[in-house]
Enzyme design. Structure first.
Site, PDB file in Angstrom:
ATOM      1  NE  ARG A 144      -0.570  -0.252   4.957  1.00  0.00           N
ATOM      2  CZ  ARG A 144      -1.178  -0.290   6.124  1.00  0.00           C
ATOM      3  NH1 ARG A 144      -2.482  -0.101   6.205  1.00  0.00           N
ATOM      4  NH2 ARG A 144      -0.505  -0.535   7.231  1.00  0.00           N
TER       5      ARG A 144
ATOM      6  CB  CYS B 234       4.710   9.765  -6.724  1.00  0.00           C
ATOM      7  SG  CYS B 234       5.253  11.474  -6.846  1.00  0.00           S
TER       8      CYS B 234
ATOM      9  CG  ASN C 193      -4.869   4.235   7.143  1.00  0.00           C
ATOM     10  OD1 ASN C 193      -5.812   4.295   7.930  1.00  0.00           O
ATOM     11  ND2 ASN C 193      -3.801   3.493   7.367  1.00  0.00           N
ATOM     12  CD  GLU C 194      -1.092   4.008  10.578  1.00  0.00           C
ATOM     13  OE1 GLU C 194      -0.359   3.317   9.856  1.00  0.00           O
ATOM     14  OE2 GLU C 194      -1.332   3.717  11.759  1.00  0.00           O
TER      15      GLU C 194
ATOM     16  CB  CYS D 285       8.412   9.767  -4.076  1.00  0.00           C
ATOM     17  SG  CYS D 285       8.449   9.460  -5.825  1.00  0.00           S
TER      18      CYS D 285
ATOM     19  CB  CYS E  89       9.588  10.266  -9.157  1.00  0.00           C
ATOM     20  SG  CYS E  89       8.320  11.493  -8.823  1.00  0.00           S
TER      21      CYS E  89
ATOM     22  CB  CYS F 185       9.436  14.035  -5.793  1.00  0.00           C
ATOM     23  SG  CYS F 185       7.895  13.220  -5.317  1.00  0.00           S
TER      24      CYS F 185
ATOM     25  CD  GLU G 214      -5.716   1.957  12.379  1.00  0.00           C
ATOM     26  OE1 GLU G 214      -4.737   1.236  12.667  1.00  0.00           O
ATOM     27  OE2 GLU G 214      -5.890   2.454  11.252  1.00  0.00           O
TER      28      GLU G 214
ATOM     29  CD1 TRP H   5       0.769  -6.686   9.985  1.00  0.00           C
ATOM     30  CD2 TRP H   5       2.202  -5.912   8.455  1.00  0.00           C
ATOM     31  NE1 TRP H   5       0.319  -5.462   9.560  1.00  0.00           N
ATOM     32  CE2 TRP H   5       1.160  -4.966   8.626  1.00  0.00           C
ATOM     33  CE3 TRP H   5       3.217  -5.635   7.536  1.00  0.00           C
ATOM     34  CZ2 TRP H   5       1.122  -3.756   7.899  1.00  0.00           C
ATOM     35  CZ3 TRP H   5       3.173  -4.442   6.824  1.00  0.00           C
ATOM     36  CH2 TRP H   5       2.124  -3.517   7.007  1.00  0.00           C
TER      37      TRP H   5
HETATM   38  C1  GLA Z   1      -2.011   0.715  10.987  1.00  0.00           C
HETATM   39  C2  GLA Z   1      -2.975   0.991   9.875  1.00  0.00           C
HETATM   40  C3  GLA Z   1      -4.006  -0.066   9.683  1.00  0.00           C
HETATM   41  C4  GLA Z   1      -3.416  -1.411   9.916  1.00  0.00           C
HETATM   42  C5  GLA Z   1      -2.802  -1.497  11.273  1.00  0.00           C
HETATM   43  C6  GLA Z   1      -2.254  -2.879  11.599  1.00  0.00           C
HETATM   44  O1  GLA Z   1      -2.188   1.377  12.146  1.00  0.00           O
HETATM   45  O2  GLA Z   1      -3.589   2.247   9.933  1.00  0.00           O
HETATM   46  O3  GLA Z   1      -4.509   0.042   8.396  1.00  0.00           O
HETATM   47  O4  GLA Z   1      -2.458  -1.627   8.937  1.00  0.00           O
HETATM   48  O5  GLA Z   1      -1.749  -0.592  11.329  1.00  0.00           O
HETATM   49  O6  GLA Z   1      -1.150  -3.221  10.849  1.00  0.00           O
HETATM   50 ZN    ZN Z   2       7.520  11.362  -6.651  1.00  0.00          ZN
END
Ligand code: GLA
Ligand code: ZN
Length: 665
Positions: free
Chosen positions: A106, A110, A144-145, A154, A156, A159, A306, A314
């Protein structure tokens, strides 16, 4: 806006449609009030370019709504689909070694790519238009995060071009850039901004000034990436919040700046450690510090987006949380300022990378020990959450935290074991053990409310910051400065006008004339009658008249010379610490500094028991959390009533209690 306090992260796209109703019913039975959905489901929402399929998400939102469960919508821009990468390979990031990072994990994107940005804008707009007024949608999480998985960031062509533009804006002329970066060294002058690279690996080390600007640029790029989304969402979603899930002390983006885009900050809290073989189960004081730094990003209560709800893992896994431990951790989040807790994830996933990052339900989907425990927790705590909402700790001690200092120490750590955030956490630890609440404070924050301000490793220094510290002490504040203060200007160039710590010598009452990097060595420091360990560094200093020696070196050729000092200045005082104190020395030092600054502790310390507080105008809440598997006794401070828990003063294994006191009118 609704006041909701408990939720789960849910992935309807991982399960058969027939199961959703059962999940919703089980959630309802547990007291769950909200779900976060869709933050990785780009392909389900846009299976082919321009073909949108929102039906399944409409249905899920409606179904949960019918169960009284509201939705936080995530935009799935952390996981662009394969068709896009295939059609436009230039959206894939290129790492510092010049390698393309491929599709299949995931964040394979870029963030400066104009093509990627266009797809992001389009999808965000479609989603915002569709859900911006949906009565069951309460808020948004763009991406997300942000910054996660961008360890390499990146490099490239796009960038690089953006970096050059960023530099042009900052320095105006290339001569200014050459000057600011010290490019006379090793013939690094540029004749044009167009010559500046995005830093690929070099044959030898890099220019620290160039690297600092690169890190600043990367952070600004992430904020800009988020800004595009928040602007679109706000156009359609007038009554819904926007938040983002942070990662505590993570360093890829300046969270203070990102926070300016958000209604409130959220954070992902995994006390059980992470998925890497070497990542440890974090100690309780580090977890507490992490929550406190998250609160500091907007200086207001936050959400947990979370919260760990089972074994983490993992490829390798962490320990199973003991009975009661998940609740104790969730309570710890609330104790440090969380107004809501969303558990990750609802059900342990059967496929993909996160098969062993366990949810509330096991793979089988049958409610078990974790469901029961968190159900009890929510039923007991939810009725109290409205009155806790908005309350904050009333800290008398601040610790300055700055992403710029973090970046500068990443570039030049000095010593293999010196870490800016770890050193801050070591100072924090001594206060945590004494039940003294702490705020982290940005450099641009308000220092005046703190009796004691700890500012370790203020390595990059500007004239404005010098003034600010002088002023704070002049007005009566107690300031603690340390080794490596005032070493560099904000361009990461060593300052040469004065001995260290530069103009702050006047306040600190010391001049550092020499130093020793304690590579492969530890030292002892004499504090009163005790000889205590310290490490990393020794500053060798001359004291100005009137400076008091609190501790002196007891090792090396500088045995007998001052190591920790105190100096009166204006109406206040300044401590200077020439080393990184070990745990015992830290404890003695902060005990002295706190007693001189008349800092209050919440309650008598008990080993393994944490105490934290939140207050509003009329009430104080005290949280007492047993982080051990044994029973513990504590002495409740006067005037407090038990709000939650079995018996005040007696904690069962992993029990967390809340006490409350009415404030005097
Ligand atoms: C992070 C992410 C989630 C998931 C958890 C667990 O905090 O935001 O999408 O990947 O870790 O790995
Ligand atoms: Zn880039």
């Amino acid at each position: 806006m609704k006041q909701l306090h408990f939720g789960v992260d849910y992935y309807p796209e991982h399960w058969e449609r027939a199961r959703w109703d059962k999940d919703a019913a089980l959630m309802q039975g547990m007291g769950i009030q909200m779900v976060r959905m869709a933050e990785f489901s780009w392909h389900k929402l846009e299976p082919e370019e321009g073909i949108y399929e929102f039906g399944w998400l409409d249905e899920a939102i409606g179904l949960f709504g019918a169960h009284g469960i509201y939705t936080i919508v995530g935009t799935p821009t952390a996981a662009p689909p394969a068709w896009m990468a295939d059609k436009h390979p230039e959206i894939l990031p290129i790492d510092r070694e010049g390698r393309v990072r491929g599709f299949g994990g995931r964040h394979h994107d870029c963030q400066s790519s104009p093509v990627y940005r266009q797809y992001v804008r389009k999808l965000t707009e479609e989603m915002a238009r569709r859900y911006g007024e949906n009565p069951y949608v309460i808020g948004w999480q763009p991406d997300n995060e942000l910054g996660n998985s961008h360890q390499e960031l990146c490099t490239c062509a796009s960038c690089r071009k953006h970096f050059q533009g960023w530099l042009r804006k900052k320095y105006q002329t290339v001569q200014n850039l050459n000057q600011a970066w010290g490019n006379a060294f090793w013939s690094q002058e540029y004749n044009d901004f167009k010559e500046v690279p995005a830093p690929r690996i070099t044959v030898t080390g890099e220019n620290p000034s160039a690297m600092l600007d690169w890190k600043r640029f990367c952070s600004d790029l992430i904020v800009d990436f988020a800004r595009e989304q928040t602007e679109i969402i706000r156009r359609y979603a007038k009554n819904q919040f926007i938040t983002h899930n942070y990662m505590g002390f993570a360093d890829k983006v300046d969270y203070y700046k990102l926070g300016e885009l958000l209604d409130f900050v959220s954070h992902d809290q995994y006390p059980g450690g992470f998925y890497l073989p070497e990542s440890p189960h974090e100690k309780e004081h580090v977890l507490a510090a992490t929550l406190d730094v998250v609160r500091s990003y907007k200086n207001q209560p936050f959400w947990i987006m979370e919260q760990q709800s089972g074994i983490t893992g993992w490829e390798v896994m962490g320990r199973a949380p003991a009975p009661g431990q998940l609740s104790a951790w969730a309570m710890q989040s609330i104790a440090h300022g969380a107004d809501a807790v969303v558990f990750f994830r609802w059900r342990t996933c059967a496929m993909g990378t996160e098969q062993y990052w366990h949810g509330i339900l096991p793979h089988s989907g049958n409610p078990g020990r974790r469901y029961k425990e968190l159900q009890d927790f929510i039923h007991e705590v939810n009725p109290l959450m409205d009155s806790l909402q908005g309350s904050m700790p009333n800290a008398q001690v601040g610790i300055v935290f700055s992403f710029e200092q973090e970046y500068a120490f990443q570039i030049q750590p000095h010593h293999k074991d010196l870490s800016y955030t770890r050193q801050l956490q070591k100072y924090y630890h001594a206060l945590y053990e004494r039940n003294i609440p702490v705020d982290f404070v940005p450099q641009q924050g308000d220092f005046s409310k703190y009796k004691l301000l700890l500012a370790p490793l203020q390595y990059l220094m500007s004239p404005e910051m010098e003034e600010k510290y002088m002023d704070y002490v002049g007005q009566g504040g107690h300031l603690l400065l340390t080794m490596r203060t005032g070493v560099k200007d904000v361009n990461n160039i060593c300052m040469t006008e004065r001995e260290l710590p530069g103009r702050l010598s006047k306040v600190a009452g010391v001049e550092v004339l020499d130093y020793d990097c304690l590579r492969d060595a530890q030292i002892e420091v004499l504090f009163g009658e005790e000889k205590l360990p310290a490490g990393i560094w020794s500053d060798l200093m001359r004291l100005l008249p009137g400076t008091e020696t609190l501790a002196s070196y007891a090792s090396e050729f500088y045995a007998g010379e001052p190591c920790i000092t105190a100096h009166a200045y204006g109406c206040g005082a300044c401590y200077y610490v020439g080393t990184e104190p070990g745990e015992a020395l830290m404890d003695r030092l902060l005990s002295l500094a706190c007693s001189r600054a008349e800092v209050d502790s919440l309650m008598e310390p008990v080993d393994g028991v944490e105490c934290a507080s939140r207050e509003n105008e009329s009430q104080s809440f005290l949280f007492v959390i047993n982080h051990t598997g044994e029973c513990k006794a504590y002495e409740a401070p006067e005037g407090y009533q038990l709000l939650k828990g079995g018996q005040a003063g007696a904690l069962k294994a992993y029990e967390a209690q809340i006490l409350q006191r009415q404030k005097m009118p």
